[in-house]
Design an enzyme around this catalytic site. Structure first.
Site, PDB file in Angstrom:
ATOM      1  N   SER A  13       0.819  -1.209   0.000  1.00 43.89           N
ATOM      2  CA  SER A  13       0.000   0.000   0.000  1.00 43.89           C
ATOM      3  C   SER A  13       0.854   1.261   0.000  1.00 43.89           C
ATOM      4  O   SER A  13       1.996   1.271   0.444  1.00 43.89           O
ATOM      5  CB  SER A  13      -0.901   0.020   1.233  1.00 43.89           C
ATOM      6  OG  SER A  13      -1.687  -1.142   1.289  1.00 43.89           O
TER       7      SER A  13
HETATM    8  N1  SAH Z   1      -0.462  -4.483   4.082  1.00 41.20           N
HETATM    9  C1  SAH Z   1       0.082  -5.112   2.896  1.00 41.20           C
HETATM   10  C2  SAH Z   1      -0.921  -4.999   1.791  1.00 41.20           C
HETATM   11  C3  SAH Z   1      -0.855  -6.144   0.860  1.00 41.20           C
HETATM   12  S1  SAH Z   1      -2.203  -6.202  -0.306  1.00 41.20           S
HETATM   13  C4  SAH Z   1       1.399  -4.476   2.563  1.00 41.20           C
HETATM   14  O1  SAH Z   1       1.625  -3.356   3.010  1.00 41.20           O
HETATM   15  O2  SAH Z   1       2.211  -5.069   1.861  1.00 41.20           O
HETATM   16  C5  SAH Z   1      -3.414  -7.173   0.574  1.00 41.20           C
HETATM   17  C6  SAH Z   1      -2.965  -8.527   1.047  1.00 41.20           C
HETATM   18  O3  SAH Z   1      -4.114  -9.191   1.599  1.00 41.20           O
HETATM   19  C7  SAH Z   1      -2.423  -9.439  -0.039  1.00 41.20           C
HETATM   20  O4  SAH Z   1      -1.169  -9.915   0.347  1.00 41.20           O
HETATM   21  C8  SAH Z   1      -3.450 -10.563  -0.111  1.00 41.20           C
HETATM   22  O5  SAH Z   1      -2.895 -11.827  -0.433  1.00 41.20           O
HETATM   23  C9  SAH Z   1      -4.010 -10.561   1.302  1.00 41.20           C
HETATM   24  N2  SAH Z   1      -5.316 -11.176   1.466  1.00 41.20           N
HETATM   25  C10 SAH Z   1      -6.425 -11.075   0.670  1.00 41.20           C
HETATM   26  N3  SAH Z   1      -7.432 -11.810   1.151  1.00 41.20           N
HETATM   27  C11 SAH Z   1      -6.986 -12.390   2.298  1.00 41.20           C
HETATM   28  C12 SAH Z   1      -7.552 -13.277   3.251  1.00 41.20           C
HETATM   29  N4  SAH Z   1      -8.808 -13.724   3.147  1.00 41.20           N
HETATM   30  N5  SAH Z   1      -6.789 -13.683   4.298  1.00 41.20           N
HETATM   31  C13 SAH Z   1      -5.506 -13.257   4.413  1.00 41.20           C
HETATM   32  N6  SAH Z   1      -4.905 -12.414   3.555  1.00 41.20           N
HETATM   33  C14 SAH Z   1      -5.630 -11.996   2.494  1.00 41.20           C
END
Ligand code: SAH
Length: 221
Positions: A70
């Site tokens: 993000s």
């Molecule tokens: N906070 C992270 C954002 C990553 S994008 C950062 O700063 O890097 C969102 C993330 O949520 C992705 O890695 C995706 O795989 C994860 N995600 C989506 N659905 C999910 C779920 N049901 N349980 C766990 N993780 C999930």
């Protein structure tokens, strides 16, 4: 990892970070604790080498598997919201690169974080271990089920966008606790939303328009 990487030289210099923090401040981020942690912590270590030179731009960046790290502004904003009421137990859904996890870990006593994609989970674990983050527990699972053994949580943060919040997750909020998540509305727009539990009632408060990858089900091995 070499020690100079941790201190930040060249493309990841202090000046670049100071500029990012000035930008976040101009963008309305007020909590000095959040700004100082972002100034201090190495976002470039959460990106592939080819993208590391862009780590201190206020922009989201790809981390593989169709996911993104993000934008610093949204990390700062969500962190501000989470720590506003000094939560003790915090759950994050969507570890991704682990950067938001690191920032939160520096500001809350106990953090649990769940990721559904094995490769991202492994990389984030390794990074956080190297940075000697010891107050976070990571789990490879579908975060929609929460982390029942560690519940209730004073705050739950989703870093992926949900259409509807899983009941199981809401049930793991402490009374008076808050869930902060991007939620998708019927027209496809996404809003950062704060949901506060009051007994068996849940108060929704829409905060600002955002753009996140979707919350998905199941685990990718
Ligand atoms: N906070 C992270 C954002 C990553 S994008 C950062 O700063 O890097 C969102 C993330 O949520 C992705 O890695 C995706 O795989 C994860 N995600 C989506 N659905 C999910 C779920 N049901 N349980 C766990 N993780 C999930």
């Amino acid at each position: 990892m070499h020690s100079h990487e941790l201190r930040g030289v060249g493309m990841t210099s202090q000046r670049t970070r100071d500029r990012l923090v000035a930008r976040l401040r101009a963008g309305g981020i007020e909590d000095i604790r959040v700004l100082e942690i972002i100034r201090h912590e190495p976002r470039h270590l959460f990106l592939d080498e080819a993208l590391a030179h862009r780590a201190y731009e206020d922009t989201s960046l790809p981390i593989g598997h169709g996911q993104t790290l993000s934008q610093p502004w949204i990390v700062a904003r969500m962190t501000e919201l989470v720590i506003a009421e000094s939560p003790d137990h915090v759950l994050e859904i969507g570890t991704g690169s682990g950067y938001q996890t690191l920032i939160l870990a520096r500001l809350v006593p106990q953090l649990w974080s769940i990721e559904r994609i094995t490769a991202l989970y492994q990389r984030a674990s390794e990074r956080l271990r190297r940075l000697r983050v010891s107050n976070v527990r990571l789990r490879l699972a579908d975060g929609g089920h929460g982390w029942p053994e560690a519940a209730p949580f004073d705050a739950i943060l989703l870093t992926a966008c949900a259409r509807e919040l899983p009941e199981e997750l809401l049930a793991q909020l402490a009374d008076g606790g808050r869930l902060i998540a991007p939620l998708e509305e019927a027209d496809g727009s996404q809003w950062l939303t704060q949901v506060r539990r009051k007994g068996d009632d849940f108060d929704y408060q829409r905060l600002e328009p955002v753009r996140f990858v979707p919350l998905l089900q199941g685990v990718i091995r």
